[in-house]
Design a protein around this motif. Sequence first.
Motif, short mmCIF file in Angstrom:
data_model
loop_
_atom_site.label_atom_id
_atom_site.label_comp_id
_atom_site.label_asym_id
_atom_site.label_seq_id
_atom_site.Cartn_x
_atom_site.Cartn_y
_atom_site.Cartn_z
N GLY A 1 -1.60 16.61 -47.11
CA GLY A 1 -1.00 16.45 -45.51
C GLY A 1 -1.73 17.45 -45.32
O GLY A 1 -2.56 18.11 -44.73
N GLY A 2 -1.04 17.65 -44.15
CA GLY A 2 -0.45 18.54 -43.01
C GLY A 2 -1.38 20.29 -43.36
O GLY A 2 -0.95 20.42 -44.52
N TYR A 3 -2.01 20.81 -42.76
CA TYR A 3 -2.66 22.19 -42.97
C TYR A 3 -1.42 23.46 -42.51
O TYR A 3 -1.67 22.92 -40.92
N CYS A 4 -0.88 24.10 -42.37
CA CYS A 4 -0.37 25.23 -41.90
C CYS A 4 0.39 26.65 -42.08
O CYS A 4 0.00 26.94 -43.72
N ALA A 5 -0.36 27.50 -41.04
CA ALA A 5 -0.24 28.65 -41.52
C ALA A 5 0.63 29.12 -40.76
O ALA A 5 1.27 29.34 -39.43
N VAL A 6 1.31 30.43 -41.53
CA VAL A 6 2.45 30.79 -40.12
C VAL A 6 1.96 32.30 -40.51
O VAL A 6 2.45 33.42 -41.44
N VAL A 7 2.97 32.87 -38.97
CA VAL A 7 2.73 35.01 -39.64
C VAL A 7 4.08 35.01 -38.22
O VAL A 7 4.47 34.73 -37.60
N ALA A 8 4.81 35.42 -39.90
CA ALA A 8 6.14 36.48 -39.24
C ALA A 8 6.08 37.46 -38.81
O ALA A 8 5.30 38.60 -39.15
N ARG A 9 7.00 37.98 -37.68
CA ARG A 9 7.21 38.87 -37.11
C ARG A 9 8.06 39.71 -36.99
O ARG A 9 9.25 38.99 -36.70
N VAL A 10 9.28 40.35 -38.05
CA VAL A 10 9.82 40.77 -38.21
C VAL A 10 10.67 42.19 -38.06
O VAL A 10 9.77 43.06 -38.18
N ALA A 11 11.44 42.68 -37.81
CA ALA A 11 12.13 43.68 -37.60
C ALA A 11 13.24 43.94 -38.00
O ALA A 11 14.22 42.84 -37.86
N ALA A 12 13.63 45.02 -38.86
CA ALA A 12 14.57 45.77 -39.65
C ALA A 12 14.92 46.83 -39.08
O ALA A 12 14.13 47.51 -39.95
N ASP A 13 16.09 47.18 -38.33
CA ASP A 13 16.53 48.36 -38.98
C ASP A 13 18.42 48.10 -39.18
O ASP A 13 18.99 47.63 -40.03
N ALA A 14 18.89 48.16 -38.16
CA ALA A 14 20.13 47.75 -38.29
C ALA A 14 20.19 46.46 -39.19
O ALA A 14 20.97 46.38 -40.31
N ASP A 15 19.40 45.32 -38.92
CA ASP A 15 19.75 43.96 -39.31
C ASP A 15 18.42 43.03 -39.28
O ASP A 15 17.93 44.16 -39.11
N VAL A 16 18.73 42.70 -40.25
CA VAL A 16 16.44 42.03 -40.28
C VAL A 16 17.11 40.65 -39.64
O VAL A 16 17.41 39.59 -38.88
N ARG A 17 15.96 40.79 -38.48
CA ARG A 17 15.26 39.59 -37.81
C ARG A 17 14.48 39.42 -37.16
O ARG A 17 13.21 39.95 -37.19
N VAL A 18 14.12 38.25 -37.13
CA VAL A 18 12.80 37.42 -37.23
C VAL A 18 12.99 37.42 -35.71
O VAL A 18 13.21 36.83 -34.73
N GLU A 19 11.51 38.37 -35.23
CA GLU A 19 11.71 37.98 -34.03
C GLU A 19 10.05 36.45 -32.91
O GLU A 19 10.71 36.43 -32.25
N ARG A 20 9.69 37.15 -34.24
CA ARG A 20 8.62 35.39 -33.55
C ARG A 20 8.23 34.97 -34.50
O ARG A 20 7.54 35.77 -35.82
#
Lengths: 668, 171
Positions: free
Chosen positions: A530-549
């Motif tokens: 089916g469809g091709y997909c690539a994802v780049v995640a930007r995560v900040a982890a300090d007090a908690d884990v946040r997926v920023e982008r």
Amino acid sequence: MAALPKDLAANPILSRWITVHRDGTVDLRVGKVELGQGILTALAQIAADELGVGLASVRMRAAGPDGPDEGVTAGSMSVTDAGAAVRVAAANVRALFAGRPFAEHADEVDLDVPADPDVPLNAAGALVGRDVPRLDLPDKVYGRPRYLQDMRLPGQLFGRVIRPPSRGAALVSVDYPTDLTVVRDGSFLGVIGPDEAVVVRAAEALRAASVWREHDSLPDENDLGKFLRDGPHEILAVADDGETPPPDDATLTAIYSRPFLAHASIAPSCGIARWTADDHVEVWSHSQGVYPLGRAIAGALGLDPGNVEVRHVEGAGCYGHNAADDAAFDAVLLARAVPGVPVQVLWSRQDELSWAPFASAMTADVIATLGADGRISSWRYDVFSQGHLARPGYAGVPGLLAATTLAAPADYPAAVDPSAASGHGTMRNAVPGYDVPRRRITGHRLLETPIRSSAMRALGAFLNVFAIESFLDEAAERAGRDALAYRLEHLTDPRGRRVLETAAEAAGWGRSLPEGTGLGIGYARYKGRGGYCAVVARVAADADVRVERLTIAVDVGRVINPDGVRNQIEGGAVQATSWTVRERVRFDRRQVTSVDWLSYPILRFSEVPSVDVTLVESPGDPSAGAGEAAQGPTAAAVGNAVAAAIGVRVRDLPITTDAVVAAIDRMA
Amino acid sequence: MTTTITVNGEPRDIDADPGTPLLYALRNDLGLLGARFGCGVGVCGACMVHVDGTPVPSCDTPLWSLRGKSVVTVEGLSPHPVQEAFLDGQAAQCGYCVTGIVMTAAALLERDAEPSREAVMSALDRHLCRCGAQQRMVEAVLQAGRRDSDSDSDSDSDSDSDRSSGTGTEA
Ligand code: FES
Ligand code: FES
């Protein structure tokens, strides 16, 4: 002679699909249904282009007994299947009119004829490929009645079902005097009345006044790995290259898992039914497949399938086999007590989160070897899961929840898996898209499903891609390679390489990041075809884990509606982020305990990442769906970004802040 | 028992137990189906309306508490710049959560004509969207704010006009 597209071959008569009116407008009936994904708009674009009319001339009719049977709307196949069928059907209609205006000749041109597969297609459409606004959104945004939940038929009554307190519980007695109509059949208990608020209160009173015999039937939620591995299983051998790993190569192993996940649609499921005769019932449902549902209802009640007429009415977002069909059957059972009168059943939030089918928990073992050059030299993969398919009518049984609680109960056998032709279930995307030699890839599907499971977006692909893509990062690290470069070394498919490179470039791959922030990448071709997909995640982890982008590149072949594709990818990626970092169905040995939005939290506005989607164009390739392409790659990208940010890998979903802290503690 | 409340500018008599949640009265007695049931306990935001200008979940607001107050539903608000911005940005998938979000966003813009992104996200944080359309929705609200202050028009408050549309009967 060319072959007709699959759905048109199954419903070849043009008048099933298309009616041309004397005012020149056209009705288009399709068997695929609007689930919030914008499919009706995309199909209208295709039809308008082939008919040579504007979008305003095409009226989309919801799926129902007058339209074609296209099975279920699932697996990201709607644009592929219905799109191809609509295109050829519309081209046929245009050919039959042969240039004569629709309005004047509507009565003369006979559409009760089979479609011709060799009809010339219109290459230059005005609408396909354009950002056409969704046809259904104005009603929804302005608050006009449009959902099944909003439907009010003349004389309609409201019904509620009192579900058992736990799995397999039997109703012993219920003692509550009321003027409302109470329906009881075995352990199926419901109430009907004219005032919805009164019915809701009565249902609560009935619940309090009912006595049930209960027993423990659920596995240990804290040891799902054991439960999934214990079996008995069906063995699904999907690849075996028959070679043993090179004996001198370094071995790397890892185990990944995900818990049970809930659909958790924002609206509880709804159904409406009216019995028009002893053996004839009309049903309105937000089911994914009106024909399969009608056949399942007929099967459950011993009716002629032609006497169960199911019409589709839109509901809230549907991400797979949820409780829509169950709610429809609830309505059928309750309405039987009030012949001729329509009854609307709405589930409660609690029932929606505890009784609808779940996506199965899964766990996967990867054992690979790396050659002296760092490349993967063998790949052994074993994945354990309940089945991913228990739709109405599967395995020859109704597959409807209430049918299992009647005085003459229907069997509800374990969920199975879709066929290889439908893209597998447990084994969906279990075969890596990379060039890896000496593969042995095996699934282990549990034969019992004590927790009801069925299809949810991406099926097994979510965990399989998470496992494969997490492992690729672990292998790259062992080999001392950059994660992107390592993938490209193992990938020859040019379309795959292009989405990886595009996403990485757009995300600034390789640039330095602040302390505690990391980028991670994930990639897959959905279903391997089916469809091709690539994802780049930007995560900040300090007090908690946040997926920023999330920076995403997709290639779904010929694009009908670019903004619609972007919208689907964004939504799929955000939902997958929620699965990845938050969600887990909780239960004790008797019943599901995550029954509200506090115990089953999903990502909130302040927590969702920003999502940036690039469409990589591939207009010469057939259209592939977009609704399920991003889920697996998103989970992998997030997991890999967490590892990049803090040097700790979490292999068991969800990657909550607590899970990360626990992983750090284990390392220390 | 009859409770009289003001809905979209008009006094309406509702014959129901005074403990009945407003949502049922709106949807079934008044035919205003734009506020939607999602959870019934005030935590998802699908049923949001304005009570004296403040966003309130109608699913856990009993009728008796509304005597002398003014309720505005999405039907009373429409058409609103936030809705136009939602359509311009195609800021929805299934749309079920949208009317509630529109109500909260409209109330926010009333307080703060050009809110920051953070202010929008924190105002909308009480709403759930399962389809994952949050990013477009935040953009749409920001857009509506900008558009509103650009046009330097007269007041956009429509709470005194009755523009309720559909009565919600469909066959
Ligand atoms: S239905 Fe009112 S807040 Fe959920
Ligand atoms: S658009 Fe479907 S829940 Fe928000």
